[in-house]
Scaffold this motif. Structure first.
Motif, PDB file in Angstrom:
ATOM      1  N   TRP A 353       0.749  -1.269   0.060  1.00  0.00           N
ATOM      2  CA  TRP A 353      -0.016   0.041  -0.114  1.00  0.00           C
ATOM      3  C   TRP A 353       0.724   1.328  -0.069  1.00  0.00           C
ATOM      4  CZ3 TRP A 353      -5.014  -0.237  -0.899  1.00  0.00           C
ATOM      5  CH2 TRP A 353      -5.703  -1.200  -0.873  1.00  0.00           C
ATOM      6  N   ALA A 354       2.206   1.216  -0.353  1.00  0.00           N
ATOM      7  CA  ALA A 354       2.914   2.297  -0.448  1.00  0.00           C
ATOM      8  C   ALA A 354       4.136   2.076  -1.337  1.00  0.00           C
ATOM      9  CB  ALA A 354       3.470   2.282   1.002  1.00  0.00           C
ATOM     10  N   TRP A 360       1.479   6.224   2.534  1.00  0.00           N
ATOM     11  CA  TRP A 360       0.810   5.170   2.651  1.00  0.00           C
ATOM     12  C   TRP A 360      -0.639   5.373   2.200  1.00  0.00           C
ATOM     13  CZ3 TRP A 360       2.560   0.656   4.337  1.00  0.00           C
ATOM     14  CH2 TRP A 360       1.776  -0.280   4.679  1.00  0.00           C
ATOM     15  N   SER A 367      -1.682   3.648   8.597  1.00  0.00           N
ATOM     16  CA  SER A 367      -0.196   3.380   8.274  1.00  0.00           C
ATOM     17  C   SER A 367       0.083   2.831   9.759  1.00  0.00           C
ATOM     18  CB  SER A 367       0.576   4.606   7.735  1.00  0.00           C
ATOM     19  OG  SER A 367       0.501   5.571   8.543  1.00  0.00           O
ATOM     20  N   TYR A 370       0.005  -0.866  10.707  1.00  0.00           N
ATOM     21  CA  TYR A 370       0.504  -1.604   9.900  1.00  0.00           C
ATOM     22  C   TYR A 370       2.157  -1.359   9.752  1.00  0.00           C
ATOM     23  CZ  TYR A 370      -4.004  -3.608   8.640  1.00  0.00           C
ATOM     24  OH  TYR A 370      -5.125  -4.355   8.909  1.00  0.00           O
ATOM     25  N   VAL A 371       2.757  -0.172   9.483  1.00  0.00           N
ATOM     26  CA  VAL A 371       4.039   0.023   9.616  1.00  0.00           C
ATOM     27  C   VAL A 371       4.702  -0.357  10.817  1.00  0.00           C
ATOM     28  CG1 VAL A 371       5.829   1.770   9.070  1.00  0.00           C
ATOM     29  CG2 VAL A 371       3.825   1.625   8.026  1.00  0.00           C
ATOM     30  N   TYR A 398       9.152   7.281   5.012  1.00  0.00           N
ATOM     31  CA  TYR A 398       8.025   7.186   5.999  1.00  0.00           C
ATOM     32  C   TYR A 398       7.961   8.585   6.754  1.00  0.00           C
ATOM     33  CZ  TYR A 398       4.422   5.632   8.784  1.00  0.00           C
ATOM     34  OH  TYR A 398       3.301   5.333   9.761  1.00  0.00           O
ATOM     35  N   LYS A 402       5.322  11.470   7.236  1.00  0.00           N
ATOM     36  CA  LYS A 402       4.554  11.768   8.345  1.00  0.00           C
ATOM     37  C   LYS A 402       4.775  13.234   8.791  1.00  0.00           C
ATOM     38  CE  LYS A 402       2.137   8.394  10.259  1.00  0.00           C
ATOM     39  NZ  LYS A 402       2.796   7.536  11.415  1.00  0.00           N
TER      40      LYS A 402
END
Length: 805
Positions: A353-354, A360, A367, A370-371, A398, A402
């Motif tokens: 998904w990324a 994400w 995210s 899951y991350v 990532y 963010k």
């Protein structure tokens, strides 16, 4: 006819993509073989001749990689692959490569890729080497037996506050029951959703919290050597081992209850293994072996994750199965097979998904877990085998994503399901970002982490059912920054205010990313992943934060996946800050509803990007794009929605915006204002023919009553609608934010011929309503023009460019 290739990575998961430049070396090879029969090109025929043949996978797949398109110089010739995925152990030399796969008589197309000097070398050893490098004894996840003494001493000398918090948490858990009854069976959600929810929701959080408690108690045992903590953890594990894996917690019936067992259970077992009796160990192994078999069958045999399966929950299960297999591999013969399949999936295909740029697709909120779950595996593998997945570009990027799209002060989290600002959500984000910062040696993100921890204390208290405690075991055991590292920061780039993440279709404009509340934040989404899973039909959507207040946001609340409110409001375009076409939405619940963020540009005068949602509106529109410009001199946004209808279809372009506070509308219906505290957002529509504004509030249907939430404030909606039904329209809007320290510019607008013109202080913008317009003696075919600080810019379908006069 030659097999066509779909651009969506879930419909065609092929890697490396043709003409691509993988950022890690070696790349993973993955492909989606067609079922049944395939049409192939008969080699050497001109013009091409095609033949339909059966796909026979009895002898497995063959992967061919060569340094020439004729495959005269093979680099890899891998025979008998059980699955259509392969991750080489050794890096490739920089250069151009060609690859294809075969199965039976079927031969795929040939694809080209290039390995550059800049690619990150990440060599992943085979499973035999993994298991040799992991400790033979327990514990083997995150820490080894020989390290426990030094670990305990460091806690007592340098980390007394953390140790005290862990002991407090463990003492609290010891006072709680260590038995959990087997969950109830779930009613049919399609027959009675409320009845289903009444059992499913508390079961999910209750089982998750119970097994997480076992893990924390196990950590307390490692940290103190106190066997009382360890035996309490044992009791919890033995309680869930009495459940029938094919009963009410069966993966196919209630996957959340199943995942609660394999999420924290294997880690807890690893840490407390020496405290189980031999009889107890047999019970534990039996339970986890069956859970592992079911999980592997679900993710591999019933569709292969990352190839034909991309469902969200499976993105957790791959990590849980890996943990389980590593902990119990000597007791479960199938564990090696599970790990052999998981190696390329976890170390090559993930994330689905990324992309490498870190954004994400399913949103900020989704995210986080899951991350975070994947970070557990990355940290376990790094510590246990010295294979460092954190060197992949995704991880540090990532953090960049963010920081750009998720301000610590945010009252509204972002696109996708879940929006609530709870203390646990903010703390979890801080924990995850700190963990990645430590594992990637990126201390420049520590100030972002600290600000999130500060804001967590100002957030709503966590609902009791969601409280998982204050201890994050993965972070607790992660490597610490040295005092010297903590003083290092990234070089400041104050001039740059825009960031674009095209792989998942995110962008942001931030005027004060490192200035706390002194910030205007414009967050934008137009995603190639479509309106599926936890994403909505909201390509070209935006959120605006002004001076720490969210002024415009998508609407609706996550009151249960597929519930009435979720399915018939939240998923729809009308609930978002997007255009609708005579009430027609984008394609809903569709991988084909793809969007893109394109043509990013920034200089000293402005920042620009374009949201391309043509495919999302394909039923009504040939073209539907949103051009976003931020003018730096006076801090305002200029948006142009560009619409061209499908032949013989006309629509009225409706401009939608939503807020937590009511909108004030001008008498002439050409402007609006929304105020929240000391923050204000003013909007001006550049349209001077007949139009009207519609105002309403609430939702249709509203959130279900079974899950009340005091953060679910009423929401207000404004829609601007030109009266005419048209085949073409460029609709311009000025958005002017203000708060103490930022004054909104004066805006006046008019129409001259085919140009809608606005004066914003000393700036002048114009929107073209014909094939050609004339503005101040300039004749142009541009969609819009901007004059600011003595420079002239033109916006076209290709993007923005400076025009010399």
């Amino acid at each position: 006819m030659k097999e066509s290739r779909h651009p969506h990575p879930h419909i065609d998961p092929r890697q490396p993509r043709n003409k691509s430049t993988p950022q890690t070396n070696p790349p993973v090879f993955a492909w989606k073989p067609p079922p049944g029969e395939v049409t192939i090109h008969i080699s050497g025929t001109h013009p091409p001749v095609y033949q339909t043949v059966s796909v026979d996978n009895k002898e497995g797949y063959t992967l061919l990689v060569a340094s020439d398109p004729e495959f005269n110089n093979p680099i890899l010739n891998i025979l008998g692959l059980k699955d259509p995925v392969f991750l080489p152990e050794k890096a490739l030399n920089p250069g151009s490569y060609w690859w294809k796969w075969t199965v039976g008589e079927a031969v795929s197309e040939t694809f080209e890729f290039q390995i550059t000097q800049e690619a990150i070398t990440l060599e992943v050893l085979d499973i035999d080497q993994w298991l040799k490098r992991f400790s033979e004894a327990h514990p083997r996840l995150h820490i080894r037996t020989e390290e426990i003494s030094d670990f305990q001493k460091s806690l007592e000398s340098d980390r007394k506050e953390e140790l005290s918090l862990l002991i407090d948490e463990a003492d609290s858990l010891r006072q709680q029951p260590h038995e959990y009854a087997e969950p109830e069976f779930l009613p049919d959600r399609n027959v009675d959703y409320a009845k289903f929810w009444k059992i499913w929701y508390p079961t999910m959080w209750g089982t998750r919290r119970f097994v997480k408690g076992a893990e924390v108690l196990g950590l307390a045992y490692l940290a103190t050597g106190n066997k009382d903590y360890g035996r309490a953890a044992c009791q919890r594990i033995l309680s869930i081992c009495q459940w029938d894996p094919e009963g009410s917690s069966y993966l196919g019936h209630n996957d959340e209850a199943h995942m609660s067992v394999i999420w924290n259970g294997p880690v807890a077992c690893d840490w407390i293994w020496n405290l189980f009796s031999e009889k107890e160990k047999t019970s534990v192994i039996t339970q986890f072996r069956k859970r592992g078999e079911l999980t592997f069958s679900h993710m591999h045999d019933q569709g292969c994750y990352g190839i034909t399966r991309f469902d969200s929950h499976a993105g957790r299960e791959i990590v849980f199965l890996a943990q389980l297999a590593i902990v119990f591999h000597e007791h479960i013969p199938e564990a090696r097979q599970w790990l052999e399949w998981l190696r390329p999936v976890l170390c090559g295909i993930w994330p689905v998904w990324a992309g490498d740029d870190g954004a994400w697709a399913e949103g900020v909120s989704y995210s986080n877990p899951y991350v975070s779950i994947m970070s557990r595996f990355a940290s376990i593998l790094k510590k246990g085998t010295n294979i460092n997945l954190y060197t992949r570009p995704f991880w540090k990027n990532y953090l960049q994503w963010k920081q750009a799209v998720f301000p610590p002060y945010a009252e509204w989290m972002g696109f996708g399901d879940h929006t609530e600002r709870w203390e646990v959500s903010w703390t979890a984000n801080a924990d995850l970002c700190e963990l990645i910062a430590r594992e990637t040696n990126s201390p420049e993100f520590l100030s972002y982490v600290s600000e999130f921890r500060r804001e967590a204390t100002l957030s709503e208290k966590t609902p009791p059912e969601r409280s998982m405690g204050r201890i994050n075991p993965t972070l607790f055991l992660a490597p610490k920054f040295s005092a010297e590292d903590q003083t290092k920061t990234a070089p400041s780039s104050n001039a740059k205010i825009s960031n674009v993440f095209p792989a998942a279709g995110w962008a942001s404009i931030r005027t004060g990313m490192d200035k706390g509340y002194d910030d205007v934040a414009f967050i934008f989404r137009s995603s190639p992943f479509g309106s599926f899973s936890h994403s909505h039909a909201n390509n070209n959507d935006f959120i605006i934060h002004v001076g720490g207040k969210v002024m415009a946001m998508p609407t609706g609340y996550y009151c249960g996946y597929g519930s009435q409110h979720h399915a018939h409001w939240v998923w729809h375009t009308k609930a978002n800050n997007c255009i609708t076409l005579s009430d027609a939405p984008q394609l809903i619940r569709s991988l084909e509803s793809r969007g893109f963020v394109e043509a990013h540009f920034e200089n000293e005068h402005l920042a620009y990007f374009q949201g391309n949602a043509d495919l999302s509106y394909r039923l009504q529109a040939q073209r539907c794009r949103r051009h976003v410009v931020f003018l730096k001199s006076q801090s305002y946004f200029f948006l142009i929605d560009e619409f061209i209808a499908q032949p013989e279809i006309t629509s009225s372009v409706q401009w939608n915006i939503h807020s937590w506070n009511p909108f004030e509308v001008s008498e002439d219906q050409k402007s609006f204002k929304v105020s929240r505290g000391n923050s204000v957002l003013e909007g001006h529509f550049l349209f001077h023919h007949v139009s009207f504004i519609s105002l309403n509030d609430g939702w249709d249907p509203p959130p279900n009553k079974g899950k009340p939430n005091k953060q679910w404030h009423n929401q207000y909606h404004l829609r601007f609608t030109p009266n005419a039904y048209e085949s073409k329209r460029n609709l311009g809007v000025i958005l002017a934010p203000s708060y103490p320290g930022l004054t909104a510019p004066e805006v006046s607008s008019k129409r001259e011929g085919d140009a809608e013109i606005a004066s914003i202080g000393e700036d002048l913008v114009a929107v073209n309503q014909a094939d050609e317009m004339e503005v101040e003696g300039l004749t142009t075919k541009a969609i819009a023009t901007i004059r600011t600080k003595g420079s002239l810019y033109e916006i076209s379908v290709e993007g923005i460019c400076s025009r010399k006069e």
